[in-house]
Design an enzyme around this catalytic site. Structure first.
Site, PDB file in Angstrom:
ATOM      1  N   HIS A  28       1.124  -5.734  -0.590  1.00 28.76           N
ATOM      2  CA  HIS A  28       0.528  -4.406  -0.680  1.00 28.76           C
ATOM      3  C   HIS A  28      -0.626  -4.429  -1.662  1.00 28.76           C
ATOM      4  O   HIS A  28      -0.681  -5.262  -2.577  1.00 28.76           O
ATOM      5  CB  HIS A  28       1.568  -3.350  -1.100  1.00 28.76           C
ATOM      6  CG  HIS A  28       1.935  -3.380  -2.556  1.00 28.76           C
ATOM      7  ND1 HIS A  28       1.251  -2.671  -3.514  1.00 28.76           N
ATOM      8  CD2 HIS A  28       2.929  -4.031  -3.218  1.00 28.76           C
ATOM      9  CE1 HIS A  28       1.812  -2.889  -4.697  1.00 28.76           C
ATOM     10  NE2 HIS A  28       2.827  -3.710  -4.547  1.00 28.76           N
ATOM     11  N   CYS A  29      -1.598  -3.554  -1.422  1.00 28.52           N
ATOM     12  CA  CYS A  29      -2.678  -3.353  -2.382  1.00 28.52           C
ATOM     13  C   CYS A  29      -2.469  -1.985  -3.021  1.00 28.52           C
ATOM     14  O   CYS A  29      -1.333  -1.519  -3.114  1.00 28.52           O
ATOM     15  CB  CYS A  29      -4.039  -3.462  -1.693  1.00 28.52           C
ATOM     16  SG  CYS A  29      -4.282  -2.253  -0.377  1.00 28.52           S
ATOM     17  N   MET A  30      -3.524  -1.321  -3.440  1.00 29.17           N
ATOM     18  CA  MET A  30      -3.344  -0.075  -4.160  1.00 29.17           C
ATOM     19  C   MET A  30      -2.852   1.056  -3.262  1.00 29.17           C
ATOM     20  O   MET A  30      -2.127   1.948  -3.701  1.00 29.17           O
ATOM     21  CB  MET A  30      -4.659   0.344  -4.823  1.00 29.17           C
ATOM     22  CG  MET A  30      -4.478   1.412  -5.880  1.00 29.17           C
ATOM     23  SD  MET A  30      -6.010   1.968  -6.584  1.00 29.17           S
ATOM     24  CE  MET A  30      -6.700   2.943  -5.259  1.00 29.17           C
ATOM     25  N   ARG A  32      -2.162   0.414   0.522  1.00 28.29           N
ATOM     26  CA  ARG A  32      -1.707   0.004   1.852  1.00 28.29           C
ATOM     27  C   ARG A  32      -0.578  -1.024   1.791  1.00 28.29           C
ATOM     28  O   ARG A  32      -0.603  -1.936   0.962  1.00 28.29           O
ATOM     29  CB  ARG A  32      -2.868  -0.616   2.645  1.00 28.29           C
ATOM     30  CG  ARG A  32      -4.108   0.241   2.708  1.00 28.29           C
ATOM     31  CD  ARG A  32      -5.195  -0.484   3.476  1.00 28.29           C
ATOM     32  NE  ARG A  32      -6.469   0.195   3.367  1.00 28.29           N
ATOM     33  CZ  ARG A  32      -7.586  -0.217   3.943  1.00 28.29           C
ATOM     34  NH1 ARG A  32      -7.572  -1.305   4.683  1.00 28.29           N
ATOM     35  NH2 ARG A  32      -8.709   0.447   3.792  1.00 28.29           N
TER      36      ARG A  32
END
Length: 518
Positions: A28-30, A32
């Site tokens: 995961h990113c910030m 998504r």
């Protein structure tokens, strides 16, 4: 209760992406949840978009489910746990997506399908070696964003307390907390670079650590004095890339019996020497040039530069070229304490919000599309633009262009103040829209900085709204979109300029996809 909610979200998502056996990796990113899938055809896109917690889906190198900041960091561990628990079980066959109802209006589902087709086509065009390389560079920096945000907000709080003269004993502690990560960011970049390009992460971090070691000030590199941190993240990136190549070379030629001793030693030694006697100087010059150019660009041509940057940022995102800006932002933050580019680029999101609001008011009879706009707007105000881009403006065509016009106007407004000497920027990357307010810093004080940024957002909203409201639809497109779902869709005979055919109506026809973007 919060844990139960996030676990329920994860449990709802899992069967819609094909079950645990369809997932090969989870990250995961910030904002998504990023999944690598074995069989893309098993995903039920429309059902995913219908989940209350899902703000949108984006298909790129990975399948990305937009959950929003905060939520994604809580849902991902629950999702990973569910996948692990269900690995041994036989996954249920995913239900086929429900066929769309025979509806009169062109609905949000029609636009979503159009947006998905556009994304797929754009994905194919973006799969060039250069753009794939940029994507890998972005993968190096994206994991650093949470620390950049946290330290950036603490730095802003520290500056506020310093200016107010409050709690003097706390200020040094906050300064240490906020600056500690930035002083060692090169090490994290080196670690992530080696990991991304197939090397041993800790060796990449070890070589990059040479850059920030205070003792480099005692080294005479061909008559040039080195400074700790010289070259910054660009030097760390180059050093770790070199270390990956040296390590791979060693793996091919060093006997297995000696590999555990010789390969790490040669990797760190060779890469470290080249870094000290070449890369640090070259990267330092490049970093200085980037900072000088960015400040010159906005101080000399601020309004025009802001107009171009704010107007072209969304097309850059569509082309995948925005990822090249991530190391530039990080370099500017490392040098000046903030990146002057991000507040201007954030105006592109303001144009999207204004355009979406115009679509909402321009199409009062299209309940489906208006519901999509309502659900996506809160995320848009916080700088998460994917639901608006792929669900509204891009498949509609013209509203995407008018949204860019709004972004250009907001960028010109902010750039003008840079030209007048009121320079400011963001102390971290990642957030946009209203979420960027806590990260703003500048020379003119917090009040002026916040007012200028808020003014830019307002200009972006208003111009994006006006441009879309008055110029966002052709007549044929407006006629196809602005009808309730129980009205029959326009047949060729109903369209402007075509005589009506005699006889009874034959019933609703399928939507003509071309009318969506005419």
């Amino acid at each position: 209760m919060s844990t139960d909610k996030h676990r329920a979200t994860a449990a709802a998502i899992l069967p819609l992406v094909g079950g645990p056996d369809n997932i090969s990796s989870i990250a995961h990113c910030m904002t998504r949840l990023r999944l690598t899938l074995r069989d893309r055809s098993l995903v039920q896109d429309e059902a995913l978009r219908a989940l209350p917690a899902v703000l949108g889906v984006v298909e790129d190198a990975t399948y990305q489910i937009v959950l929003g900041p905060g939520a994604v960091a809580r849902v991902t561990p629950e999702f990973e746990a569910l996948v692990e628990e269900a690995r041994a079980a036989t996954p249920a066959t995913p239900a086929a997506p429900a066929a769309p109802a025979a509806s009169g209006a062109i609905t949000a589902d029609d636009l979503a399908a159009q947006g998905a087709a556009l994304k797929q086509a754009q994905k194919a065009r973006n799969a060039t070696p250069f753009k794939l390389f940029l994507r890998r560079i972005a993968n190096i920096f994206v994991p650093l964003i949470p620390a950049l945000i946290g330290c950036g907000i603490i730095a802003g709080l520290n500056g506020l307390l310093t200016n107010l003269g409050w709690v003097p004993s706390v200020v040094p502690a906050l300064a240490a907390i906020s600056a500690g990560f930035m002083s060692l960011i090169a090490v994290f970049v080196g670690h992530n670079t080696a990991k991304e390009f197939g090397g041993t992460p800790v060796l990449g971090g070890a070589v990059a650590a040479v850059i920030v070691f205070p003792g480099v000030a005692k080294i005479d590199a061909f008559g040039l004095e080195l400074k700790p941190g010289q070259g910054g993240v660009l030097g760390a990136l180059a050093a770790a890339l070199l270390a990956v190549h040296v390590e791979k070379w060693c793996r091919r030629w060093v006997p297995e019996a000696l590999d555990v001793l010789v390969t790490p030693t040669l990797t760190v030694l060779i890469s470290g020497l080249v870094t000290l006697f070449g890369l640090m100087f070259l990267a330092g010059e490049a970093s200085t040039a980037i900072g000088t150019f960015a400040n010159w660009l906005l101080s000399s041509g601020g309004a025009f530069a802001g107009l171009v940057l704010g107007g072209l940022f969304l097309p850059l995102v569509m082309l995948g070229l925005h990822q090249a800006l991530i190391p530039i932002h990080t370099t500017l933050i490392e040098q000046d304490g903030y990146t002057v580019l991000l507040p201007i680029l954030a105006m592109a999101g303001a144009g999207q919000v204004g355009a979406a609001i115009a679509v909402y008011y321009r199409l009062p009879h299209n309940g489906s599309l208006r519901a999509t706009v309502r659900s996506a707007l809160p995320a848009g105000f916080l700088g998460i633009g994917e639901p608006l881009i792929y669900g509204v403006s891009l498949p509609l065509g013209r509203p995407f262009v008018t949204a860019c016009i709004g972004g250009a106007a907001g960028g010109a407004f902010v750039g003008l103040f840079h030209q007048l000497g009121v320079a400011f920027g963001s102390t971290a990357i990642g957030p946009s829209g209203w979420a960027l307010f806590p990260l703003l810093d500048g020379r003119a004080g917090a009040g002026t900085t916040l007012a200028i940024y808020a003014g830019g957002l307002l200009v972006g909203y208003l111009v994006g709204f006006a441009a879309t409201y008055f110029f966002g639809f052709s007549r044929a497109q407006y006629a196809a979109l602005n009808r309730s779902e129980d009205e029959p869709r326009a047949t060729p005979a109903d369209r402007p300029g075509t005589p009506a055919a005699p006889g009874p109506a034959a019933g609703p026809e399928p939507a003509d996809p071309s009318v969506l973007t005419r």
